[in-house]
Design an enzyme around this catalytic site. Structure first.
Site, short mmCIF file in Angstrom:
data_model
loop_
_atom_site.label_atom_id
_atom_site.label_comp_id
_atom_site.label_asym_id
_atom_site.label_seq_id
_atom_site.Cartn_x
_atom_site.Cartn_y
_atom_site.Cartn_z
CE1 TYR A 195 -51.99 -37.37 14.96
CE2 TYR A 195 -54.28 -38.08 14.82
CZ TYR A 195 -52.94 -38.29 14.55
OH TYR A 195 -52.55 -39.39 13.85
CG HIS A 244 -52.76 -38.15 18.65
ND1 HIS A 244 -51.50 -37.68 18.86
CD2 HIS A 244 -52.64 -39.15 17.77
CE1 HIS A 244 -50.64 -38.38 18.13
NE2 HIS A 244 -51.31 -39.28 17.46
MG MG Z 1 -53.68 -42.70 16.58
#
Ligand code: MG
Length: 444
Positions: A195, A244
């Site tokens: 991420y 995330h």
């Molecule tokens: Mg975030």
């Protein structure tokens, strides 16, 4: 003094005239500020840099009195448009625009089933537009209507990322040189769809064609990143990190413990909304500050975490909770419980939404930090009056309302789908999938 003299001084007729004049003044004052009625509710759908932004425009029956609100749910943006046009517009036309909380409650309850992302964004678009209208009526920025500033400007963090650790560190140094005191650091895992970071050219063996992510590889890499960051960037800078929600709950407990010694400003979204009961275990194990909430839509998600003091920063995407009206109450609840605010603020919040974030930041005693976004020129072409970002601080506009005007002709130049490439365009702005090596879907 005799009665005749008294009557001469006061004069029964004059008294009547004064009374009547006072009544006229009240009537005139009332006529001068009649409640503006909602005449129309329109949607501006635009994607100046590819990200789909939804802005609601509420127009009143008073000349030139209107307002803008953010209703951006970029992954399902096309669905917010009819939610506003087909349901809220007929519900609102003719109603008083100055009863914001009352209208919020009415909109929220009018669908019977509630707390979903599409409907909450539609409500937010109207809600924020009503605050803009009230600010324009008063001739004040919205933060003044909310009680005024608790601070001069809003401390922000920037996003430093890279495929490799040295790239992240260079990037972080760039933010520090530009005056940022807080930097979020994200590094890629070779060959994997990490991420907020690149993946490099490494190929990973897998049983499918989708992007791949393995939690254990990420966990080791994250600890190495923080070792390097503290060594290269020093102890002064505040470091943040976003998990995330891509790992299992017990891995999240371990990561929070492993990162404790690096003294993070916060660790974001270590758990998914489905696993919020696990925050208790993180709390019992370490003092790493925890931020949570950008995926929240319902009071059933944020209320227990704030009430039990299981997180340190509430990080809701303001439009996903239904706008400014519910979020100012969430901030107040956080203040009582020692939980600070850190509203979600990436590029998929419109500049109107950023202005609402900043208004909340300025007025809440328990403000924590604000995620920042450097508005590209194309966004500024559509939205004039974007909040100013200087030396790692956001400054609110001092113009009435949000201080933002939308150039609707420019907005039309960038329809949904423009500027998007590949899968995202194919999926109508939605996200694709990420899988483990064996093909299992991971949360993202
Ligand atoms: Mg975030």
């Amino acid at each position: 003094m005799n009665r005749r003299r008294l009557m001469q001084l006061v004069g029964a007729g004059a008294l009547t005239a004064r009374q009547s004049s006072a009544e006229e003044q009240v009537a005139r004052a009332t006529r001068a500020t009649p409640s503006p009625k909602i005449k129309d509710v329109q949607v501006i759908a635009t994607a100046p840099v590819g990200l789909r932004l939804v802005v609601v425009k509420v127009i009143t029956d008073q000349d030139g009195l209107y307002g803008y609100g953010c209703g951006t749910f970029t992954q399902r943006a096309d669905l917010v448009v009819p939610a506003v046009e087909k349901y809220l517009r007929p519900f609102l036309i003719g109603k008083n625009a100055d009863r914001i909380d009352d209208l919020w409650q009415a909109m929220y309850n009018s669908s019977y089933w509630r707390n979903g992302p599409v409907l909450n964004n539609a409500i937010s678009g109207v809600d924020q537009a009503l605050w803009d209208i009230k600010g324009r009526q008063a001739g004040m920025p919205v933060y003044q209507l909310l009680g005024g500033k608790c601070r001069e400007a809003v401390d922000c963090y920037g996003h430093a990322s890279g495929a490799d650790i040295p790239d992240v560190i260079e990037n972080a140094k760039g933010f520090m040189a530009r005056g940022f005191r807080h930097v979020r650091v994200q590094v890629g895992v070779p060959g994997m769809a990490g991420y907020g970071s690149g993946r490099g050219d490494v190929k990973v063996e897998k049983l499918h064609d989708a992007p791949v992510f393995e939690p254990e590889a990420y966990l080791k890499r994250a600890v190495k990143l923080f070792e390097a960051c503290r060594k290269e960037l020093g102890d002064e800078v505040e470091l943040l990190h976003d998990v995330h929600e891509r790992i299992s709950p017990i891995q999240a407990v371990r990561l929070a413990k492993d990162l404790e010694k690096f003294r993070l400003f916060f660790l974001e979204d270590p758990l998914s909304p489905e696993d919020i009961a696990w925050f208790r275990h993180i709390r019992q194990q370490c003092t790493t500050p925890i931020a949570m909430g950008e995926l929240f839509n319902s009071p059933h998600e944020w209320t227990p975490l704030i009430q039990e003091r299981l997180i340190d920063y509430i990080r809701i995407h303001v439009t996903q909770a239904g706008g400014l009206t519910p979020c100012r109450k969430i901030a107040a609840m956080g203040e009582l419980m020692g939980v600070k605010t850190a509203w979600h603020g990436p590029g998929d919040v419109s500049p109107v939404g950023h202005a609402a974030n900043i208004a909340l930041d300025l007025v809440a005693y328990n403000f924590g930090i604000q995620e920042s976004y450097n508005f590209p020129d194309r966004v500024k072409e559509v939205f004039s009056g974007c909040p100013e970002l200087k030396n790692g601080y956001y400054y609110a506009s001092e113009s009435p309302g949000w201080g933002i005007e939308v150039n609707e002709a420019a907005a039309k130049k960038y329809p949904f789908g423009s500027g998007e490439r590949g899968e995202r365009q194919q999926l109508n702005g939605g996200w694709g999938e990420v899988r483990r090596r064996d093909g299992t879907i991971i949360k993202q």
